[in-house]
Motif scaffolding. Structure first.
Motif, PDB file in Angstrom:
ATOM      1  N   VAL A  23       0.848  -1.194   0.000  1.00 27.62           N
ATOM      2  CA  VAL A  23       0.000   0.000   0.000  1.00 27.62           C
ATOM      3  C   VAL A  23       0.880   1.240   0.000  1.00 27.62           C
ATOM      4  O   VAL A  23       1.756   1.397   0.845  1.00 27.62           O
ATOM      5  CB  VAL A  23      -0.923   0.001   1.235  1.00 27.62           C
ATOM      6  CG1 VAL A  23      -1.673   1.302   1.329  1.00 27.62           C
ATOM      7  CG2 VAL A  23      -1.878  -1.161   1.161  1.00 27.62           C
ATOM      8  N   ASP A  24       0.634   2.124  -0.943  1.00 30.09           N
ATOM      9  CA  ASP A  24       1.352   3.390  -0.980  1.00 30.09           C
ATOM     10  C   ASP A  24       0.439   4.421  -0.320  1.00 30.09           C
ATOM     11  O   ASP A  24      -0.403   5.039  -0.969  1.00 30.09           O
ATOM     12  CB  ASP A  24       1.637   3.733  -2.441  1.00 30.09           C
ATOM     13  CG  ASP A  24       2.513   4.965  -2.536  1.00 30.09           C
ATOM     14  OD1 ASP A  24       2.978   5.412  -1.467  1.00 30.09           O
ATOM     15  OD2 ASP A  24       2.707   5.455  -3.651  1.00 30.09           O
ATOM     16  N   ALA A  25       0.611   4.585   0.982  1.00 32.18           N
ATOM     17  CA  ALA A  25      -0.388   5.309   1.772  1.00 32.18           C
ATOM     18  C   ALA A  25      -0.590   6.744   1.308  1.00 32.18           C
ATOM     19  O   ALA A  25      -1.690   7.288   1.412  1.00 32.18           O
ATOM     20  CB  ALA A  25       0.011   5.290   3.244  1.00 32.18           C
ATOM     21  N   GLY A  26       0.461   7.365   0.798  1.00 28.77           N
ATOM     22  CA  GLY A  26       0.323   8.771   0.398  1.00 28.77           C
ATOM     23  C   GLY A  26      -0.536   8.971  -0.833  1.00 28.77           C
ATOM     24  O   GLY A  26      -1.087  10.046  -1.043  1.00 28.77           O
ATOM     25  N   ASN A  27      -0.661   7.910  -1.678  1.00 28.91           N
ATOM     26  CA  ASN A  27      -1.320   8.098  -2.972  1.00 28.91           C
ATOM     27  C   ASN A  27      -2.644   7.358  -3.115  1.00 28.91           C
ATOM     28  O   ASN A  27      -3.126   7.157  -4.225  1.00 28.91           O
ATOM     29  CB  ASN A  27      -0.389   7.648  -4.093  1.00 28.91           C
ATOM     30  CG  ASN A  27       0.818   8.546  -4.170  1.00 28.91           C
ATOM     31  OD1 ASN A  27       0.691   9.754  -4.034  1.00 28.91           O
ATOM     32  ND2 ASN A  27       1.985   7.956  -4.361  1.00 28.91           N
ATOM     33  N   LEU A  28      -3.231   6.939  -1.973  1.00 31.22           N
ATOM     34  CA  LEU A  28      -4.508   6.239  -2.079  1.00 31.22           C
ATOM     35  C   LEU A  28      -5.582   7.179  -2.604  1.00 31.22           C
ATOM     36  O   LEU A  28      -5.602   8.374  -2.283  1.00 31.22           O
ATOM     37  CB  LEU A  28      -4.937   5.709  -0.705  1.00 31.22           C
ATOM     38  CG  LEU A  28      -4.250   4.427  -0.251  1.00 31.22           C
ATOM     39  CD1 LEU A  28      -4.723   4.059   1.137  1.00 31.22           C
ATOM     40  CD2 LEU A  28      -4.544   3.299  -1.215  1.00 31.22           C
ATOM     41  N   ALA A  29      -6.503   6.626  -3.419  1.00 33.55           N
ATOM     42  CA  ALA A  29      -7.496   7.473  -4.078  1.00 33.55           C
ATOM     43  C   ALA A  29      -8.382   8.195  -3.072  1.00 33.55           C
ATOM     44  O   ALA A  29      -8.615   9.402  -3.185  1.00 33.55           O
ATOM     45  CB  ALA A  29      -8.348   6.617  -5.020  1.00 33.55           C
ATOM     46  N   TRP A  30      -8.893   7.450  -2.064  1.00 33.10           N
ATOM     47  CA  TRP A  30      -9.846   8.083  -1.148  1.00 33.10           C
ATOM     48  C   TRP A  30      -9.180   9.140  -0.267  1.00 33.10           C
ATOM     49  O   TRP A  30      -9.799  10.137   0.087  1.00 33.10           O
ATOM     50  CB  TRP A  30     -10.575   7.044  -0.295  1.00 33.10           C
ATOM     51  CG  TRP A  30      -9.716   6.253   0.654  1.00 33.10           C
ATOM     52  CD1 TRP A  30      -9.025   5.131   0.381  1.00 33.10           C
ATOM     53  CD2 TRP A  30      -9.459   6.549   2.020  1.00 33.10           C
ATOM     54  NE1 TRP A  30      -8.356   4.682   1.485  1.00 33.10           N
ATOM     55  CE2 TRP A  30      -8.613   5.549   2.499  1.00 33.10           C
ATOM     56  CE3 TRP A  30      -9.878   7.569   2.883  1.00 33.10           C
ATOM     57  CZ2 TRP A  30      -8.148   5.526   3.817  1.00 33.10           C
ATOM     58  CZ3 TRP A  30      -9.424   7.550   4.190  1.00 33.10           C
ATOM     59  CH2 TRP A  30      -8.567   6.531   4.640  1.00 33.10           C
ATOM     60  N   ILE A  31      -7.887   8.955   0.017  1.00 33.98           N
ATOM     61  CA  ILE A  31      -7.197   9.976   0.814  1.00 33.98           C
ATOM     62  C   ILE A  31      -7.055  11.256  -0.001  1.00 33.98           C
ATOM     63  O   ILE A  31      -7.322  12.362   0.474  1.00 33.98           O
ATOM     64  CB  ILE A  31      -5.826   9.453   1.275  1.00 33.98           C
ATOM     65  CG1 ILE A  31      -6.021   8.347   2.308  1.00 33.98           C
ATOM     66  CG2 ILE A  31      -4.986  10.564   1.857  1.00 33.98           C
ATOM     67  CD1 ILE A  31      -4.763   7.780   2.856  1.00 33.98           C
ATOM     68  N   LYS A  32      -6.682  11.086  -1.280  1.00 31.99           N
ATOM     69  CA  LYS A  32      -6.531  12.267  -2.147  1.00 31.99           C
ATOM     70  C   LYS A  32      -7.846  13.012  -2.292  1.00 31.99           C
ATOM     71  O   LYS A  32      -7.895  14.237  -2.254  1.00 31.99           O
ATOM     72  CB  LYS A  32      -6.028  11.828  -3.528  1.00 31.99           C
ATOM     73  CG  LYS A  32      -4.545  11.519  -3.520  1.00 31.99           C
ATOM     74  CD  LYS A  32      -4.033  11.403  -4.922  1.00 31.99           C
ATOM     75  CE  LYS A  32      -2.525  11.581  -4.930  1.00 31.99           C
ATOM     76  NZ  LYS A  32      -1.968  11.292  -6.239  1.00 31.99           N
TER      77      LYS A  32
END
Lengths: 356, 182
Positions: free
Chosen positions: B118-127
């Protein structure tokens, strides 16, 4: 960087305050007990014995730190520090005046409630670490008592929070005087937003909080292990309870914690129920007593006066009432205080919905 | 490194080190007191994640409640029982520990998988949340948010838990009741 320096200064200042208060508190306790029992109390050291506690603390500092051979050394050493730090941490969230609060926590009240429960752990640590049956009995009684009395205390606090709609102690304090951002009514019908004074205090804003205050006060006596709830250190049965084996500085630390705890629970009671740092004097027409006596300096003065009054009542009760038996103690908590506290919480909800 | 990062690593270290001590020490009582430090370090990590309500709840429930009750059970049981427990077989590996080791190993695999995939910085829902400003700021009051969510989206689990607790209370009251004298 100055920012952090202020933090250190405030922390050291609060520590100094709690140490000074303990010195004063022990002296006051002796004089109050002497007055109640028709004795003189300390008279020799200093004028009216006023230097007696200084002499005592000097003696304590010089004493040898004895660790019992069979004790768990680490736990035995750490316990007094944990007991004191637990209480001392609580001071971080207490507001002293308008704009004067060491830490502006959104969850101030909840934080203090959490911190108080850590003290139990320190006491259990002291009891177990001493490896002495009196200590362990005292520690277990203390834990049982504190856990039980947290429930009525907690519900009494919740009934205030339901009226105030916030857990931030500074906001709760602000709501009880002329600086309030919202409309305050005395007993639900008389608008006192600009009159302030004693009429705006929480106990008069919603009169059922008077009962909640008494519940909280009784529970706070139990949480600071004071008579009539002092079975954890019952001298006639358990020598000195959980601190039987402690000497010198460690013993002093346990006492420092007890007196700081007394001050802290009283101050929380004052903040929540008795108008925090707000003045008791109302505005009467042109005589703007409340406006004149509101401010940072006045705030500190009022809150200290109110808190010391509550501490005085705690001492008065200690030297007047006999100790409760264990089963009576639990019956009082579970059969009287807890249902009453629940009732207060219910009334608070109705009050907030229909009368405010 | 910012102050927050330094604090994160300090607290992470304390949490891991004290948890290892809890699992490895011979003295059971000390391990309970050490567990207290683990829980505190975890509470600190929650604060850094802006979940201050969870942090304080952790202290109230685990430190003030569960830990004290564990200690209580400890002190009510005799020293002989405690000595017997601490003198059990010392081997790290033996057949009775196999299920625990298996479970721990599988959890480790899952966790490592998570961390590397998991690339936590680039998750869709976080963005998306950052774009919509649907984020928590350090000054936000969380209590109202939690209260509203408990009474709306999560009402069913909340009520289920309260019934579970009620059942436990009734059970405890039944067990501790005096038998009627016949």
């Amino acid at each position: 960087m100055n920012f952090y320096l202020t933090y250190f200064f405030i922390a050291i200042g609060l520590f100094g305050f709690s140490a000074l208060f303990a010195l004063f508190g022990v002296y006051a306790e002796r004089k109050v007990s002497a007055f109640i029992q028709d004795r003189l109390g300390p008279t020799e050291t200093g004028k009216y014995g006023s230097l007696q506690t200084f002499a005592d603390i000097l003696k304590m500092l010089q004493k040898e730190l004895i660790t019992p051979a069979a004790a768990d050394k680490l736990l035995f050493m750490l316990a007094p520090a944990i007991i004191f730090i637990a209480v001392y941490l609580g001071f971080a969230a207490l507001p002293w005046g308008p704009g004067l609060v060491p830490s502006k926590l959104n969850l101030g009240l909840y934080y203090i409630f959490a911190i108080i429960s850590i003290e139990t752990l320190g006491i259990l640590m002291a009891g177990w670490g001493s490896n002495n049956k009196y200590s362990i009995l005292g520690a277990m009684r203390s834990a049982a008592q504190i856990i039980s009395y947290e429930i009525p205390a907690g519900f009494a606090l919740i009934s205030v929070v339901m009226i105030a709609q916030t857990l931030n102690l500074q906001d709760i304090a602000m709501q009880q005087g002329i600086l309030s951002p919202e409309k305050i009514t005395f007993a639900g019908f008389w608008d006192v937003s600009s009159i302030g004074g004693i009429f705006a205090w929480n106990v008069f804003r919603a009169p059922h909080l008077l009962i909640a205050f008494v519940i909280y006060f009784i529970a706070s006596l139990a949480e600071s292990n004071r008579a009539p709830f002092d079975i954890p250190e019952a001298e006639s049965e358990l020598v000195a309870g959980f601190h039987t084996e402690y000497t010198g500085l460690r013993f002093a630390l346990v006492f420092l914690a007890e007196y700081s705890m007394m001050f802290m629970v009283s101050m929380v009671g004052v903040i929540l129920f008795l108008g925090a740092w707000n003045t008791p004097l109302p505005n009467i027409g042109q005589v703007q007593l409340a406006t004149w006596t509101t401010g940072a300096g006045w705030g500190i003065l009022w809150i200290i006066i109110k808190t010391l009054t509550l501490v005085g009542i705690q001492m008065w009760i200690r030297w007047t009432l006999p100790r409760l038996r264990v089963d009576k103690l639990m019956a009082l908590c579970w059969k009287i205080l807890t249902p009453l506290a629940f009732a207060c919480m219910l009334v608070s909800g109705i009050w907030r919905l229909w009368l405010m | 490194m910012s102050l927050v990062q330094v604090l994160f690593y300090i607290m992470g270290f304390i949490a891991v080190a004290s948890a290892i001590f809890v699992a490895a020490t011979k003295s059971l009582v000390r391990s309970i007191f050490m567990f207290f430090i683990t829980l505190f370090a975890l509470a600190g990590l929650y604060v850094l994640a802006l979940a201050d309500f969870v942090a304080i709840t952790q202290v109230v429930i685990y430190v003030g409640g569960i830990l004290v009750l564990i200690l209580f059970a400890f002190m009510l049981s005799g020293k002989e029982t405690l000595n017997y427990i601490s003198q059990q077989r010392k081997q790290f590996m033996n057949i009775s520990k196999l299920p625990a080791l298996l479970l721990a190993g599988l959890f480790l695999v899952v966790l490592l998988n998570m961390i590397f995939k998991v690339d936590a910085g680039n998750l869709a829902w976080i963005k998306r949340s950052i774009e919509n400003k649907n984020v928590i700021t350090p000054n936000a009051a969380m209590t109202e948010n939690i209260g509203v969510n408990l009474m709306t989206s999560y009402l069913l689990p909340f009520e289920a838990i309260s019934i579970l607790l009620l059942v436990a209370l009734v059970g405890a009251a039944h067990l501790s009741r005096k038998e009627p004298q016949s």
